[in-house]
Design a protein around this motif. Sequence first.
Motif, PDB file in Angstrom:
ATOM      1  N   GLY A  11      22.192  -7.113  12.614  1.00 49.10           N
ATOM      2  CA  GLY A  11      21.510  -5.736  12.993  1.00 49.10           C
ATOM      3  C   GLY A  11      20.017  -5.940  12.949  1.00 49.10           C
ATOM      4  N   ARG A  19      22.782  -1.294  13.594  1.00 50.53           N
ATOM      5  CA  ARG A  19      21.960   0.038  13.568  1.00 50.53           C
ATOM      6  C   ARG A  19      22.976   1.192  14.674  1.00 50.53           C
ATOM      7  NH1 ARG A  19      16.816   1.955  15.823  1.00 50.53           N
ATOM      8  NH2 ARG A  19      16.281   3.816  14.423  1.00 50.53           N
ATOM      9  N   HIS A 208      14.315  -4.948  10.124  1.00 50.95           N
ATOM     10  CA  HIS A 208      13.844  -3.442  10.760  1.00 50.95           C
ATOM     11  C   HIS A 208      12.152  -2.413  10.293  1.00 50.95           C
ATOM     12  CE1 HIS A 208      14.609   0.993  12.029  1.00 50.95           C
ATOM     13  NE2 HIS A 208      14.594   0.501  13.345  1.00 50.95           N
TER      14      HIS A 208
END
Length: 314
Positions: A11, A19, A208
């Motif tokens: 991810g 995601r 992220h």
Amino acid sequence: MKILITTGLSGADIGGPARYASGLKREFEALGHIVKISRYGSIEMALLRIWPAVFLADKILTLDTFSTGVPSVLAAKLFGKKVIARVGGDFLWSAYVNRTAEPIALPVFYEKLPRLNRKEKLIFSFMSWMIRRADFLAFNTEWQRNIWKKFYKISDSKSGVVRNFIPEKREGESSKAKNFLWAGRLIPEKNIPMLKKLNIEIATGESHEKIIERIRLSYAAVTLAFTDICPNFIIEAASFGKPFIATEETGLREIFPTGGIYVNSLDESEINAAKQALLDQSAYNRMVLELGSLYPKHSWRDLAEEYLEIWEKI
């Protein structure tokens, strides 16, 4: 309806399949469906473990075309389930470029299909089988869809475009440093030597959330990959009103025809000229306004509803 989403384990990428699995699961469930995500680290693991999940599902969405795509389509066909394969990249092209470091763009790769090694020939065979057997191929750009339609002989009725997630507009912060930012994995297809040569700020291996914050504080975003089909990094930057420099080998123009500069990613002088153009405040401000005026939101709910519509038709 019981929906199975299959994806890889990672991810880390800013627009990675993991995601997408989480975002779609949330929206499918909000629409009243039961959703299971199955994550597999390799095609071998998926082939061994995917069967019970597919058997118990009504519909399957696989978020890649090889490592989970091939096992998902195989299991779906054996159990008579309808399967959509999301085409978010090109596994065969990536495998070849990252092995050879040859700066070949996706259209040229399929026009001249270079000599593949044994592993790549297997990938090609498995992918070709998956393309024939999947009920529907959901591309994120017409650009790649047209390349694949021509090479793999895909019918219009079996494919379509489901755009990437595009967040709502957000407030960015002006960068006094006027830094040009790139984020992603350090692999040959991303043209890392050119990024370093042109003093592009590189962000890699970060969460992220941290990447998003770096984008928010940046001056402009850059991608110089040999091909970047629909870079989520640039989409995220555009949501903050950050102009961009992007490779011309992309489908991004379908979403952002203006608001940035498209370049030959192998031409150092052309990229430098684009940087200089963005450093001109009037040109920069114009591109910020362009991004603001054409900004096309595409929510997770939009994606979920589009996939549900496809299942109704196939």
